[in-house]
Design a protein around this motif. Structure first.
Motif, PDB file in Angstrom:
ATOM      1  N   LYS A 223      22.560 -52.495  46.607  1.00  0.00           N
ATOM      2  CA  LYS A 223      21.118 -52.301  46.430  1.00  0.00           C
ATOM      3  C   LYS A 223      20.850 -51.242  45.377  1.00  0.00           C
ATOM      4  CE  LYS A 223      16.796 -51.174  48.781  1.00  0.00           C
ATOM      5  NZ  LYS A 223      16.107 -50.924  50.080  1.00  0.00           N
ATOM      6  N   ARG A 226      21.184 -52.261  41.712  1.00  0.00           N
ATOM      7  CA  ARG A 226      20.110 -53.066  41.133  1.00  0.00           C
ATOM      8  C   ARG A 226      19.062 -52.199  40.421  1.00  0.00           C
ATOM      9  NH1 ARG A 226      20.816 -56.357  45.926  1.00  0.00           N
ATOM     10  NH2 ARG A 226      19.044 -55.371  46.993  1.00  0.00           N
ATOM     11  N   ASN A 247      12.620 -55.518  39.211  1.00  0.00           N
ATOM     12  CA  ASN A 247      12.986 -56.654  40.065  1.00  0.00           C
ATOM     13  C   ASN A 247      12.552 -56.462  41.518  1.00  0.00           C
ATOM     14  OD1 ASN A 247      14.893 -54.931  41.288  1.00  0.00           O
ATOM     15  ND2 ASN A 247      16.554 -55.638  39.943  1.00  0.00           N
ATOM     16  N   THR A 249      13.206 -53.853  43.594  1.00  0.00           N
ATOM     17  CA  THR A 249      14.015 -52.959  44.424  1.00  0.00           C
ATOM     18  C   THR A 249      13.361 -51.594  44.497  1.00  0.00           C
ATOM     19  OG1 THR A 249      16.059 -54.105  43.815  1.00  0.00           O
ATOM     20  CG2 THR A 249      16.276 -51.862  44.693  1.00  0.00           C
TER      21      THR A 249
END
Length: 257
Positions: A223, A226, A247, A249
């Motif tokens: 995670k 990203r 994106n 995150t």
């Protein structure tokens, strides 16, 4: 925790919370969210500095604070958290509905909460602001002093990631002079280029070590990875940093003490 401590904890919360919430709901000549000298008190995190009662000043424990938003207050007395609604007439504060936790903590926070309740319980208070300071005064002269809390700087602070999968092992430190970010993803070390400008951080591709860890930590690392090689929006609210990538995150981190 014995019943006496429970009662005292709730009394402390029931006093402080409405005071602050009322400040936030006032509509004075200088505008909504102002009292006393006309300085805004809403949208501000106020750190509690001290309580003075019967000629004795007691310093607040680290973490005692109040945040005001639209007539509602929430925060920490140093040990227990609280929230409440309240009303205000001019600079006179009246109690609204209050809710507080009942945790038993170390002696220092509990002693302060007890003193706060003893100093303010059942009192009518006057609120005054002066610059970055707020003072609440009882009719008999007891006072609670607070200061506007400053946001921690992004640069040079060790930010501990709060994502559960990282178990507080992940951390990042930005160096704006060098244009870098470095730290840990929870298992592996990481560093990358980092350009901070206008509320955004542009991160380059991550360079990491190659250790294998247990599955949960590796999930947290994926995670965090990203976030890299792209543009992030960021915000610092007192001691909390939020990073959000294009994106979608989003990661939160807290400043190490």
């Amino acid at each position: 925790m014995d019943r006496q401590k429970q009662r005292m904890t709730l009394t402390a919360a029931a006093v402080l919370v409405p005071l602050m919430a009322a400040c936030g709901s006032e509509k004075a000549d200088s505008g909504s969210g102002s009292v006393g000298a006309g300085k805004p008190v809403t949208g501000v995190r106020w750190s509690v500095d001290s309580v003075t009662a019967d000629g004795r000043t007691q310093q607040a424990p680290t973490g005692a604070h109040v945040t005001l938003e639209d007539g509602r207050a929430e925060g920490s007395l140093g040990c227990n958290t609280f929230s409440a609604d309240a009303e205000v007439e001019g600079d006179r504060i009246r109690l609204g509905t209050t809710m507080a936790t009942e945790m038993a903590c170390e002696n220092q926070p509990m002693a302060f909460e007890k003193s706060l309740a003893r100093a303010l319980s059942g009192q009518q208070l006057t609120a005054r602001t002066h610059g970055d300071r707020l003072t609440l005064t009882t009719g008999r002269g007891d006072t609670v002093r607070l200061t506007k809390a400053q946001d921690v700087k992004l640069d040079g602070t060790r930010w501990t990631v709060t994502t559960p999968d990282t178990r507080s092992r992940a951390h990042l430190t930005f160096d704006t002079d060098k244009g870098t970010v470095s730290g840990s993803l929870g298992c592996n070390k990481v560093n990358a280029r980092a350009t901070v400008r206008d509320g955004h951080i542009t991160l380059g591709p991550p360079a990491t070590t190659r250790m294998m860890c247990e599955d949960s930590l590796m999930t947290g690392e994926k995670k965090l990875l990203r976030l890299f090689d792209g543009k992030l929006t960021y915000g610092v609210d007192h001691r909390t940093l939020t990073l959000t990538s294009e994106n979608g995150t989003s990661v939160r981190a807290v400043a190490a003490r």
